[in-house]
Design a protein around this motif. Structure first.
Motif, short mmCIF file in Angstrom:
data_model
loop_
_atom_site.label_atom_id
_atom_site.label_comp_id
_atom_site.label_asym_id
_atom_site.label_seq_id
_atom_site.Cartn_x
_atom_site.Cartn_y
_atom_site.Cartn_z
N LEU A 192 68.33 49.92 77.11
CA LEU A 192 68.55 48.64 77.57
C LEU A 192 69.42 48.30 77.87
N LYS A 193 70.13 48.25 76.63
CA LYS A 193 72.09 48.04 76.22
C LYS A 193 72.94 48.21 77.64
N ALA A 194 72.87 50.08 77.70
CA ALA A 194 73.20 50.97 78.66
C ALA A 194 73.34 50.16 80.03
N MET A 195 72.86 49.80 80.85
CA MET A 195 71.79 49.55 82.30
C MET A 195 71.78 47.86 81.94
N VAL A 196 72.61 46.99 81.19
CA VAL A 196 72.41 45.93 81.62
C VAL A 196 74.62 46.12 81.43
N ARG A 197 74.53 47.12 80.86
CA ARG A 197 76.33 46.78 81.05
C ARG A 197 76.98 47.39 82.37
N CYS B 1 73.67 38.22 75.26
CA CYS B 1 72.25 38.40 75.72
C CYS B 1 71.27 39.48 74.07
N PHE B 2 71.57 40.21 73.63
CA PHE B 2 71.21 40.66 73.04
C PHE B 2 70.71 40.02 71.34
N ASP B 3 72.37 38.90 71.37
CA ASP B 3 71.96 39.15 69.40
C ASP B 3 72.38 37.41 70.10
N GLY B 4 72.15 36.26 70.71
CA GLY B 4 72.08 35.12 71.17
C GLY B 4 73.49 34.36 70.46
N ILE C 127 59.51 27.12 77.60
CA ILE C 127 60.53 26.09 76.35
C ILE C 127 61.17 26.72 75.66
N ASP C 128 60.54 26.79 74.30
CA ASP C 128 60.70 27.45 73.09
C ASP C 128 61.06 29.20 73.66
N LEU C 129 60.30 29.87 74.56
CA LEU C 129 60.37 31.10 74.55
C LEU C 129 62.89 31.50 75.04
N LEU C 130 62.86 29.93 75.95
CA LEU C 130 64.34 30.75 76.40
C LEU C 130 65.00 29.71 75.35
N LEU C 131 64.67 29.52 74.28
CA LEU C 131 65.66 28.72 73.50
C LEU C 131 65.63 29.53 72.67
N THR C 132 64.50 30.58 72.18
CA THR C 132 65.15 31.48 71.81
C THR C 132 65.88 32.81 72.42
N THR C 133 65.67 33.04 73.40
CA THR C 133 66.21 34.32 74.02
C THR C 133 67.73 33.77 73.92
N CYS C 134 68.05 32.58 74.02
CA CYS C 134 69.05 31.66 74.31
C CYS C 134 69.85 31.97 72.78
N PHE C 135 69.55 31.44 71.71
CA PHE C 135 70.28 30.77 70.64
C PHE C 135 70.15 32.23 69.39
N ASP C 136 69.11 33.15 69.59
CA ASP C 136 68.56 34.14 68.89
C ASP C 136 68.79 35.54 69.48
N GLY C 137 68.85 35.45 70.75
CA GLY C 137 68.95 37.17 71.79
C GLY C 137 67.77 37.60 71.47
N LEU C 138 67.72 39.06 72.58
CA LEU C 138 66.22 39.49 72.49
C LEU C 138 66.15 41.06 71.40
#
Lengths: 194, 194
Positions: free
Chosen positions: A81-86, A185-188, B178-189
């Motif tokens: 997934l990371k490679a695809m985003v890259r 994106c992945f680590d926030g 909104i909670d989901l987007l906050l999670t992806t933004c600050f904590d990542g996927l």
DNA sequence: GTCTATAAAGCGATAGAC
DNA sequence: GTCTATCGCTTTATAGAC
């Protein structure tokens, strides 16, 4: 001959879509770039929306090719997934990622009724969806996130405005920018686990 | 009277910008929505770009108000940043976040030469920049990320297409999205630390 | 299939009366 | 300052000769 001309048209459309977007791209610019008359272009494509759809199909097929390449190489799902985003960010960095304003209603309708476009889009979504569920199963992507959300978030990297802003700043190399965006994106943004 | 009419114009522009974006919004729609003649509107605002700038100034001032409110309440810097992003997402969810295509050159030029717009934008950037360096100092936001990147990433939440896609799906409530987007933004996927 | 020429419509902006 | 009416330009798309 004929196919080569259509390819040249789609290549121009792709570049202009990446540069100016659908609304600001004009058919006159396309024909000027290709070097043909406007009436000739309309023998190949019936409308401006059809032009954009052809460019989108092309980039989706490039994405499917890259997916197959990564699948053949193998590795952990999250790494694929990371490679695809890259790869997506590299395409955007090269100015080859057509950007379609999500708000244009005529274009959205045309794409939704475009069988080839929808087929490629759904196939890519399915393929990535498989990697996403794999990555959630092995615990490398948060299971608490709906796969739908993960998929949309990855797709959205294709039009992330942060890339352009950082590039405009001129302080970082292209590869540094891509690494930074992959991290956010992945680590926030937050440090450690919250 | 006069000020009230201008406020009504800006309110309509704000809503139409959120709904259709700058390119697809027409001055005819604005005057039809407000209920005045087009020539009357041009007595108040000299161009379509000027209209959009007024709407942007308005939303930036609402953002500055929210910043001041959060600053008065106090708390950890990262929590204030999250609250600010949450507020931004709520505005977008309510259909009140004007979206300006980053690609339109005439509009970008007009905004860059608009003293009031630039002042509000820089002030908001400075204020948020303070919170960002605070949050990086206390270890709650990754110090490895350039503050510039963090700022851009937060700003970009104002036009995150993922919100609209999730809303379209209809599976989650506005607050859940909104909670989901906050999670992806600050904590990542990704799960845990990578 | 390619071209020149033009149609048909929508756009931002303005003239001029009141 | 508001209105009606219109200008001047750009845009998508097509007609018709070759």
């Amino acid at each position: 001959m004929l196919q080569a001309r259509e390819d040249a048209i789609v290549a121009s459309v792709n570049r202009l879509l990446a540069e100016k977007g659908f609304d600001l791209m004009t058919v006159d610019e396309v024909v000027a770039d290709v070097g043909i008359a406007k009436a000739s272009l309309y023998k190949h494509f019936t409308s401006k929306e059809e032009l954009a759809a052809a460019a989108m199909v092309k980039v989706l097929e490039r994405s499917l090719d890259e997916h197959a390449r990564l699948e053949a190489i193998g590795g952990a799902a999250v790494q694929k997934l990371k490679a695809m985003v890259r790869w997506t960010l590299q395409v955007q960095m090269a100015g080859e990622m057509p950007s379609l304003p999500a708000q244009n209603s005529s274009l959205r309708a045309a794409l939704g009724n475009h069988p080839v476009y929808m087929d490629r889009l759904l196939r890519l979504s399915d393929e990535l969806g498989g990697w996403i569920t794999d990555a959630q199963s092995d615990g490398s992507v948060r299971s608490s996130l709906p796969p739908e959300l993960v998929l949309y978030t990855l797709f959205a990297r294709a039009c992330d405005p942060v890339l352009g802003l950082l590039k405009l700043g001129g302080q970082y190399s292209d590869e540094q920018i891509i690494d930074l965006l992959l991290t956010t994106c992945f680590d926030g943004l937050a440090a450690g686990a919250s």
